[in-house]
Scaffold this active site. Structure first.
Site, PDB file in Angstrom:
ATOM      1  N   ASP A  13       0.818  -1.220   0.000  1.00  0.00           N
ATOM      2  CA  ASP A  13       0.000   0.000   0.000  1.00  0.00           C
ATOM      3  C   ASP A  13       0.848   1.265   0.000  1.00  0.00           C
ATOM      4  O   ASP A  13       0.421   2.304   0.497  1.00  0.00           O
ATOM      5  CB  ASP A  13      -0.947   0.022   1.213  1.00  0.00           C
ATOM      6  CG  ASP A  13      -1.741  -1.257   1.374  1.00  0.00           C
ATOM      7  OD1 ASP A  13      -2.365  -1.670   0.382  1.00  0.00           O
ATOM      8  OD2 ASP A  13      -1.729  -1.838   2.472  1.00  0.00           O
ATOM      9  N   GLU A  14       2.040   1.202  -0.578  1.00  0.00           N
ATOM     10  CA  GLU A  14       2.941   2.353  -0.540  1.00  0.00           C
ATOM     11  C   GLU A  14       2.665   3.374  -1.641  1.00  0.00           C
ATOM     12  O   GLU A  14       3.319   4.413  -1.694  1.00  0.00           O
ATOM     13  CB  GLU A  14       4.409   1.892  -0.676  1.00  0.00           C
ATOM     14  CG  GLU A  14       4.888   0.933   0.390  1.00  0.00           C
ATOM     15  CD  GLU A  14       4.785  -0.510  -0.058  1.00  0.00           C
ATOM     16  OE1 GLU A  14       5.376  -1.378   0.610  1.00  0.00           O
ATOM     17  OE2 GLU A  14       4.106  -0.772  -1.082  1.00  0.00           O
ATOM     18  N   LYS A  16       2.337   2.199  -5.043  1.00  0.00           N
ATOM     19  CA  LYS A  16       2.992   1.655  -6.238  1.00  0.00           C
ATOM     20  C   LYS A  16       2.193   1.943  -7.493  1.00  0.00           C
ATOM     21  O   LYS A  16       2.759   2.124  -8.570  1.00  0.00           O
ATOM     22  CB  LYS A  16       3.194   0.139  -6.087  1.00  0.00           C
ATOM     23  CG  LYS A  16       4.240  -0.253  -5.057  1.00  0.00           C
ATOM     24  CD  LYS A  16       4.458  -1.750  -5.017  1.00  0.00           C
ATOM     25  CE  LYS A  16       3.248  -2.498  -4.531  1.00  0.00           C
ATOM     26  NZ  LYS A  16       2.904  -2.189  -3.132  1.00  0.00           N
ATOM     27  N   GLY A  40      -4.036  -4.557  -4.665  1.00  0.00           N
ATOM     28  CA  GLY A  40      -4.636  -3.638  -5.618  1.00  0.00           C
ATOM     29  C   GLY A  40      -3.795  -2.404  -5.851  1.00  0.00           C
ATOM     30  O   GLY A  40      -3.070  -1.958  -4.965  1.00  0.00           O
ATOM     31  N   HIS A  41      -3.856  -1.878  -7.062  1.00  0.00           N
ATOM     32  CA  HIS A  41      -3.210  -0.619  -7.416  1.00  0.00           C
ATOM     33  C   HIS A  41      -4.282   0.368  -7.845  1.00  0.00           C
ATOM     34  O   HIS A  41      -5.171   0.022  -8.630  1.00  0.00           O
ATOM     35  CB  HIS A  41      -2.212  -0.810  -8.558  1.00  0.00           C
ATOM     36  CG  HIS A  41      -0.983  -1.554  -8.162  1.00  0.00           C
ATOM     37  ND1 HIS A  41      -0.064  -2.019  -9.084  1.00  0.00           N
ATOM     38  CD2 HIS A  41      -0.513  -1.922  -6.957  1.00  0.00           C
ATOM     39  CE1 HIS A  41       0.920  -2.635  -8.444  1.00  0.00           C
ATOM     40  NE2 HIS A  41       0.657  -2.591  -7.159  1.00  0.00           N
ATOM     41  N   THR A  42      -4.199   1.575  -7.332  1.00  0.00           N
ATOM     42  CA  THR A  42      -5.119   2.626  -7.733  1.00  0.00           C
ATOM     43  C   THR A  42      -4.382   3.620  -8.618  1.00  0.00           C
ATOM     44  O   THR A  42      -3.345   4.153  -8.230  1.00  0.00           O
ATOM     45  CB  THR A  42      -5.693   3.355  -6.501  1.00  0.00           C
ATOM     46  OG1 THR A  42      -6.395   2.410  -5.683  1.00  0.00           O
ATOM     47  CG2 THR A  42      -6.641   4.455  -6.928  1.00  0.00           C
ATOM     48  N   GLN A 224       2.132  -6.023  -3.212  1.00  0.00           N
ATOM     49  CA  GLN A 224       2.402  -6.052  -1.770  1.00  0.00           C
ATOM     50  C   GLN A 224       3.722  -5.339  -1.444  1.00  0.00           C
ATOM     51  O   GLN A 224       4.083  -4.396  -2.130  1.00  0.00           O
ATOM     52  CB  GLN A 224       2.387  -7.494  -1.246  1.00  0.00           C
ATOM     53  CG  GLN A 224       1.010  -8.117  -1.228  1.00  0.00           C
ATOM     54  CD  GLN A 224       0.866  -9.238  -2.234  1.00  0.00           C
ATOM     55  OE1 GLN A 224       1.751  -9.601  -2.970  1.00  0.00           O
ATOM     56  NE2 GLN A 224      -0.319  -9.801  -2.278  1.00  0.00           N
ATOM     57  N   THR A 239       2.475 -12.610   3.059  1.00  0.00           N
ATOM     58  CA  THR A 239       1.766 -13.196   1.939  1.00  0.00           C
ATOM     59  C   THR A 239       2.431 -14.527   1.592  1.00  0.00           C
ATOM     60  O   THR A 239       3.400 -14.934   2.233  1.00  0.00           O
ATOM     61  CB  THR A 239       1.736 -12.227   0.748  1.00  0.00           C
ATOM     62  OG1 THR A 239       0.792 -12.709  -0.226  1.00  0.00           O
ATOM     63  CG2 THR A 239       3.111 -12.056   0.102  1.00  0.00           C
ATOM     64  N   THR A 301      -9.795  -4.745  -0.396  1.00  0.00           N
ATOM     65  CA  THR A 301     -10.672  -5.183   0.691  1.00  0.00           C
ATOM     66  C   THR A 301     -11.486  -4.068   1.316  1.00  0.00           C
ATOM     67  O   THR A 301     -12.516  -4.320   1.936  1.00  0.00           O
ATOM     68  CB  THR A 301      -9.841  -5.833   1.802  1.00  0.00           C
ATOM     69  OG1 THR A 301      -8.963  -4.841   2.368  1.00  0.00           O
ATOM     70  CG2 THR A 301      -9.001  -6.984   1.248  1.00  0.00           C
ATOM     71  N   LEU A 332       4.003  12.375   0.848  1.00  0.00           N
ATOM     72  CA  LEU A 332       4.623  13.387   1.702  1.00  0.00           C
ATOM     73  C   LEU A 332       3.597  14.421   2.142  1.00  0.00           C
ATOM     74  O   LEU A 332       3.649  14.924   3.272  1.00  0.00           O
ATOM     75  CB  LEU A 332       5.777  14.058   0.949  1.00  0.00           C
ATOM     76  CG  LEU A 332       6.569  15.104   1.728  1.00  0.00           C
ATOM     77  CD1 LEU A 332       7.348  14.464   2.868  1.00  0.00           C
ATOM     78  CD2 LEU A 332       7.518  15.869   0.798  1.00  0.00           C
ATOM     79  N   ASP A 333       2.645  14.737   1.268  1.00  0.00           N
ATOM     80  CA  ASP A 333       1.663  15.771   1.560  1.00  0.00           C
ATOM     81  C   ASP A 333       0.753  15.421   2.742  1.00  0.00           C
ATOM     82  O   ASP A 333       0.181  16.318   3.372  1.00  0.00           O
ATOM     83  CB  ASP A 333       0.806  16.049   0.321  1.00  0.00           C
ATOM     84  CG  ASP A 333       0.160  14.792  -0.244  1.00  0.00           C
ATOM     85  OD1 ASP A 333       0.907  13.871  -0.630  1.00  0.00           O
ATOM     86  OD2 ASP A 333      -1.082  14.717  -0.287  1.00  0.00           O
ATOM     87  N   THR A 414       3.704  13.851  -4.497  1.00  0.00           N
ATOM     88  CA  THR A 414       3.064  14.825  -3.620  1.00  0.00           C
ATOM     89  C   THR A 414       1.540  14.856  -3.744  1.00  0.00           C
ATOM     90  O   THR A 414       0.900  15.738  -3.184  1.00  0.00           O
ATOM     91  CB  THR A 414       3.624  16.239  -3.896  1.00  0.00           C
ATOM     92  OG1 THR A 414       3.427  16.558  -5.278  1.00  0.00           O
ATOM     93  CG2 THR A 414       5.106  16.305  -3.568  1.00  0.00           C
TER      94      THR A 414
END
Length: 430
Positions: A13-14, A16, A40-42, A224, A239, A301, A332-333, A414
């Site tokens: 969840d960084e 990516k 998941g990727h958003t 992940q 995982t 999830t 960072l924001d 940002t």
């Protein structure tokens, strides 16, 4: 030009999705190399938000995209995702998406087993997403998995299903579940086969080797984070696959020399979903503020993420294990407006100071963070696109992170918007 592998350097969840999307605009082909539809990727492109689980981020850019052999694939979930993304105007064709024929399938019985085990575990549960990823990897290692290419051979499938169910029906009986019928499962697979097989028309390893020989830029997309790696993460709260950069080679069919620049994605703070140790977790107003401002809910999830201060010890550990050349620092924001920020620089465990997180569960649970205090900033960093747009104290915070993790910041994000990115070093230039 270098190829680039993108891996998370925390517990996932960084951010990516945004970074991979930004890089895929500069890549020629994008490869997903591990995990399943549990991650998941958003992607935010203009006014459109895409939520991807199995599909590589390159599909949104119209770039050739590959689901490698290291991924476990739920074919029904894949087709549902394709239909959803096509509903947003992106056509997913076999010319755009290639699926490895030697990738293992996630079947309904894997999901059943995953959920039944978690329910039976009670307080000792791992915190899986219940989507069958772990059991599918177990069958892969046990050499009884059904693979994508098996769908093209109905006659041979009978014996493969029988072998698989000899294992699973015994487990299901012990968990109070009904047995799976051989003919019923085969009917499900034969129904899905003609919709999946067109995406698996050529060997992925050969396709990627051809791209490499032509000098095309390959972007390896991980899911992940390194701290969830089955070998190097906070086991057993991990995982079921290797999430470190070394898996980019094994999970795609290209050798290690092709991986190139390794970019680690790192949040400016720390989050975790599910169970397991989290030394810097916050249970106060600061943690709540980070969660609200960072919109910390899982893409797949919807589960709320646990939030805490930046842990330089764990990120430094991930950088060493994955051979990370530089990091992309995200969100960072979210830290705008804090009077003070804390960075974990070590742990105190039973009176002893550690500069790494030991592998033992007891030691991990007992780890108390040793903090360094950094002065915050009142100005906004949201949307900054150049280094000079950042407040002085934000720059100091970033520089201190670089010193503590022993790796440079190559990119700085940002906001969720693709172009709100400060580039210090182009990963494709090596």
């Amino acid at each position: 030009m270098a190829n680039v592998a993108v891996v998370g350097a925390q517990w996932g969840d960084e951010g990516k999705g945004k970074i991979v999307d930004w890089l895929s605009n500069r890549a020629d082909v994008v490869v997903r190399f591990q995990g399943g539809h549990n991650a998941g990727h958003t992607l935010v492109v203009g006014d459109v938000t895409y939520k991807l689980s199995l599909l590589p981020s390159g599909v949104v850019q119209g770039k050739p995209s590959v689901i490698g052999n290291g991924v476990v694939v739920d074919p029904w979930a894949l087709l549902d995702e394709i239909a959803r993304i096509e509903g947003q105007g992106v056509a997913i064709t076999p010319e755009l998406l290639t699926l490895a024929d030697n990738a293992c399938l996630i079947l309904p019985l894997h999901r059943d087993l995953d959920q039944a085990r978690e329910a039976a575990a009670g307080v000792t549960k791992i915190g899986t997403t219940g989507r069958g990823i772990g059991p599918a990897y177990e069958d892969k290692a046990g050499r009884r998995a059904i693979r994508v290419g098996d769908l093209a051979d109905p006659e041979a499938l009978d014996a493969k299903i029988a072998r698989l169910l000899a294992h699973h029906n015994a487990l299901r009986k012990g968990l109070g579940l009904d047995e799976v019928d051989v003919s019923g499962l085969k009917c499900q697979l034969m129904e899905i086969a003609p919709r999946v097989l067109p995406f698996a028309s050529q060997p992925v390893w050969r396709m990627l080797d051809g791209f490499r020989a032509e000098g095309r830029r390959i972007l390896f997309e991980g899911a992940q984070g390194s701290l969830l790696d089955v070998d190097h993460g906070t086991y057993p709260y991990v995982t079921s696959s290797n999430t470190v950069a070394g898996q980019a080679a094994a999970g795609s069919g290209l050798g290690p020399s092709a991986v190139g620049f390794v970019l680690g994605i790192v949040k400016a703070y720390t989050t975790r979903v599910g169970e397991g140790p989290f030394p810097t977790e916050l249970f106060d107003a600061d943690g709540q503020r980070i969660a609200e401002r960072g919109r910390e809910f899982g893409t797949v999830t919807g589960r709320p993420r646990r939030c805490g201060w930046f842990d330089a010890v764990l990120v430094r550990q991930s950088i060493a294990i994955s051979g990370i050349h530089g990091i992309a620092l995200t969100k960072l924001d979210v830290l705008d407006g804090f009077d003070e920020l804390m960075i974990c620089t070590g742990y105190r465990i039973d009176g002893e100071v550690f500069d790494y997180l030991p592998a033992g569960l007891k030691a991990q649970a007992a780890a108390e963070p040793i903090y360094e205090t950094i002065e915050g900033w009142s100005e906004s960093t949201q949307g900054a696109r150049t280094w000079k747009d950042l407040p002085a104290n934000a720059i100091k915070y970033v520089r201190r992170i670089e010193e503590l993790i022993q790796a440079p910041v190559a990119m700085l994000s940002t906001s969720p918007e693709r172009d709100d990115t400060i580039l210090m070093r182009d990963p494709f230039q090596g």
